[in-house]
Design an enzyme around this catalytic site. Structure first.
Site, short mmCIF file in Angstrom:
data_model
loop_
_atom_site.label_atom_id
_atom_site.label_comp_id
_atom_site.label_asym_id
_atom_site.label_seq_id
_atom_site.Cartn_x
_atom_site.Cartn_y
_atom_site.Cartn_z
N SER A 592 -12.23 -1.21 2.72
CA SER A 592 -11.64 -1.75 1.50
C SER A 592 -12.71 -2.53 0.71
O SER A 592 -13.71 -1.93 0.30
CB SER A 592 -10.42 -2.62 1.83
OG SER A 592 -9.67 -2.90 0.68
N ASP A 667 -3.39 6.72 -0.32
CA ASP A 667 -3.69 5.30 -0.45
C ASP A 667 -3.17 4.80 -1.80
O ASP A 667 -3.75 5.08 -2.84
CB ASP A 667 -5.20 5.08 -0.34
CG ASP A 667 -5.59 3.61 -0.16
OD1 ASP A 667 -4.81 2.74 -0.60
OD2 ASP A 667 -6.67 3.36 0.40
N HIS A 699 -3.69 3.15 2.93
CA HIS A 699 -4.89 2.31 3.01
C HIS A 699 -5.25 1.96 4.46
O HIS A 699 -6.40 1.68 4.76
CB HIS A 699 -4.66 1.03 2.20
CG HIS A 699 -5.91 0.27 1.89
ND1 HIS A 699 -6.99 0.83 1.25
CD2 HIS A 699 -6.25 -1.04 2.13
CE1 HIS A 699 -7.95 -0.08 1.10
NE2 HIS A 699 -7.53 -1.20 1.63
#
Length: 722
Positions: A592, A667, A699
């Site tokens: 991320s 995601d 995600h």
């Protein structure tokens, strides 16, 4: 057999045993090192008791068990799913205010990170009566304070269910997917302001306040969902990216007696967020926190429940941004407790009901990390803080006047607490880098430990078989003079005469922390597995991370990815100069925000890093959501250089080392668009790279064998290239 020969044989046998006890990706992500925890622990308010949701492995049932705080003895099982054949396993539960009824969530179906729909059952504890409420799944059912009604959301509208008459009243009727949402947050509020339920009962159960989201003008994002079907589906939802239109929000008060609804006049604000709303202890006074789009100006409003007239009780400004919390706590007279970074560190403040400051309760160059509550009998505040260093957490109590502070934890590490309703006892959860999570019963008055509830001794003993390396904390000082909290894991057979490759891990996002004195995360075992394979693993929290004061955290404002990348490159340079490190073999990994960082590091630090792994990375902040991105960057229209100067897309031509890019196609948070654009930039620059796409994964990239395949792939990439 002589003693020397016997010793040699025993040594060989011990080496064989040790060789067998290697960590594997499969063992890690199948839960071999999971701690025993206290799940869904609720501290009851009407009695000195608590409840825990337990799973009975033998009976394959879930049950809510009641315990006494003073003795820790189990008093009763409130409900057992095995006794109700028509009810599935219990996922979660809430009590009414009298703690005589329960709402039970079953068959939960996730929507986004926090939101879900579920089948709900109403359980009358004294009558032992179980009732399924509706024939379809609903969201966020919430008891009225008097326990007579349940408000809930269904298909973007709000409803109230009367328990006695079993009738339902519809409060709103204009809810529509991708257009109007009543009482439930839109995607970006849920993700970035971290709440789902956008409605609240007044203390007299006569009114419901709610936020209405008009997202009709918010741009849409579409994802292809393959789901092993002949023709994939397309899922479309509203997602405001940086600089784009947000939902238009409005605040409403519905009167259940008159059936009248009033809208609070917020016309003096433009392009704003209602970041929090809750009724005060006065049944006719609603509070709301209104934040400007830059998120550096916050008004705490008190709103009259009858007329909907408002007044600003408190205003906070910050040169960077204001963190919204759930720490606002109202006392009986409607004076309130508030936390703020206004003196440079996060501390507790006490205001009267008009918003006049009465006292700064805590002070010092350390941070309040959790506010646990206030005991009105003794005028005592309970909190968690970093007083013993930013990587540690301690539990404390102090007077509302800031005097007579007492530590309720004395071990260095991460201490957390769940207090009994009367604040006589607390269950302390403690862990450190060397100690798995331990739960103990403690007395507030003396801070004395009364009993051990769970110490995870079985796990600790099992881990001895693996002869694991230790995580060592240190402060890494860069050549620029920046002091960064860090940890290092060396191979167990470390020899300072050897030269080792180094694998760096980090996240680096604003206010985050990866270097913390607490028990192993799941990924920590992966790092230890790498150390068993001859790698040194290092983590450093650079500038922009949290719990060291506002100045350290907010230095990255308007330049996400500038100072953080500098610090990771500078940290790698320092580590590379250690006599036992091979400076030509340094890699970096992140997920991320950490993937954004890892991508930048191998490009801007292409003479330092040999490999980088980026999982679900933000590649350009123009592609990310408005609330998070603009909090730190303002809009792309206002700050174009801040976006472009730190975007990996614009530096693809600098790639020299090996780069692995990983993303899930479903995601909803960091869209796969980011990785596709990164691939496109690398292809245009004629750069070779590796990639892995996970169909229909969000995600978190998990489910079935997914995590195992993912971490095996990353392990193989490291072994082959570092």
């Amino acid at each position: 057999m002589n003693h020397k020969l016997l010793s040699f044989v025993l040594f060989l046998l011990s080496m064989v045993v040790f060789a067998q006890q290697k960590i594997t990706v499969e063992s890690i992500y199948r839960g071999a090192f999971r701690t025993q925890d206290m799940d869904e622990l609720h501290s009851l308010k009407k009695s000195n008791q608590y409840t825990v949701l337990n799973f009975n492995q033998a009976a394959q049932s879930t049950q809510i068990d009641l315990y006494d705080f003073a003795s820790l003895q189990k008093i009763a099982t409130i409900i057992d799913s095995n006794n109700h054949k028509d009810m599935p396993a219990i996922d979660g539960y809430t009590f009414d205010s009298d703690e005589k009824k329960l709402l039970l969530a079953c068959n939960s179906s996730p929507i986004y990170r926090h939101s879900f729909t579920a089948d709900y059952y109403l359980y009358d504890i004294s009558k032992k009566e179980l009732t399924k409420l509706f024939d379809l799944q609903i969201q966020e059912p919430t008891f009225s304070p008097d326990g007579s009604k349940i408000a809930f959301a269904k298909e973007n509208n709000l409803y109230v269910y009367d328990i006695a008459s079993k009738t339902t009243t519809q409060i709103t009727a204009d809810g529509k997917k991708n257009a109007i949402i009543n009482g439930i947050c839109d995607w970006v509020y849920e993700e970035e302001f971290a709440f789902v339920r956008a409605f609240d009962w007044s203390s007299d159960s006569k009114k419901i306040a709610f936020i209405r989201f008009d997202e009709s003008e918010v741009p849409e994002f579409s994802m292809t969902v393959f789901n092993q079907q002949l023709y994939p589906e397309v899922e479309t939802f509203k997602y405001p990216k940086a600089g784009e239109k947000n939902s238009q929000v409005s605040l409403h008060i519905f009167d259940l007696v008159s059936k009248d609804s009033k809208m609070v006049d917020l016309s003096n604000y433009s392009d704003f967020y209602i970041a929090r709303m809750k009724w005060t202890n006065d049944a006719n006074v609603l509070s709301a926190q209104v934040l400007n789009r830059h998120q550096n100006n916050l008004d705490l409003l008190f709103i009259d429940g009858s007329s909907a007239a408002k007044k600003v009780v408190l205003n906070e400004k910050d040169k960077a941004y204001i963190d919204v919390t759930d720490n606002l706590t109202f006392l009986k007279d409607n004076s309130f407790i508030w936390t703020s970074e206004k003196d440079g560190f996060n501390h507790i403040y006490y205001y009267d009901k008009t918003g006049k400051l009465k006292n700064q309760v805590t002070k010092g160059n350390w941070e309040i990390t959790k506010f646990y509550g206030f005991d009105e009998k003794t005028n005592t505040v309970f909190y968690q803080s970093t007083e013993n260093g930013s990587i540690n957490r301690g539990v404390y109590k102090t007077g509302l006047n800031g005097k007579n502070k007492v530590a309720l934890s004395n071990e260095l590490g991460t201490n957390e607490a769940t207090f009994s309703p009367n604040f006589d006892y607390y269950i302390r959860a403690f862990s450190s880098v060397n100690q798995p999570t331990t739960y103990t019963l403690n007395e507030v008055k003396s801070a004395k430990e009364l009993k051990v509830i769970e110490n995870n001794a079985a796990l600790a003993n099992r881990l001895k078989e693996f002869n694991l390396p230790t995580k060592e904390f240190f402060v890494l000082k860069t050549e620029k003079g920046n002091e960064l909290n860090a940890w290092i894991i060396k191979p167990k057979d470390f020899d300072s005469a050897n030269k080792y490759p180094v694998f760096m891990t980090q996240y680096s996002g604003p206010g985050s922390q990866q270097v913390a004195n607490q028990w192993n995360s799941v990924d920590d075992y992966w790092y230890m597995m790498l150390s068993q394979q001859g790698y040194i693993v290092v983590c450093a929290d650079g500038r922009g991370t949290g719990f060291k004061g506002a100045e350290f955290k907010k230095v990255t404002q308007l330049q996400l990815g500038k100072y953080e990348v500098e610090d990771q490159i500078d940290a790698a340079k320092v580590i590379g100069n250690y006599p036992f490190v091979d400076k030509t073999r340094i890699g970096i990994f992140g997920w991320s925000y950490g993937g954004f960082m890892a991508s930048n590091c191998i490009l801007k630090g292409n003479d330092i890093f040999k490999i980088a792994i980026a999982v679900a990375p933000v590649i350009n902040w123009r592609y990310y959501d408005s609330v998070y991105t603009e909090r730190y960057m303002q809009t792309p229209q206002e700050n174009p250089s801040g976006y472009d100067d730190n975007s990996p897309i614009n530096f693809a031509s600098k790639l020299k080392g090996k780069y692995l890019l990983i993303h899930g196609t479903a995601d909803d948070n960091v869209h796969v668009q980011n990785s596709m654009e990164m691939m496109n930039a690398l292809i245009k620059a004629n750069k070779q790279f590796d990639s892995q796409i996970y169909p229909d994964c969000n995600h978190g990239i998990y489910g079935g064998m997914t995590r195992i395949q993912l971490f095996n792939k990353m392990t193989n990439f490291i072994q082959e290239n570092l």
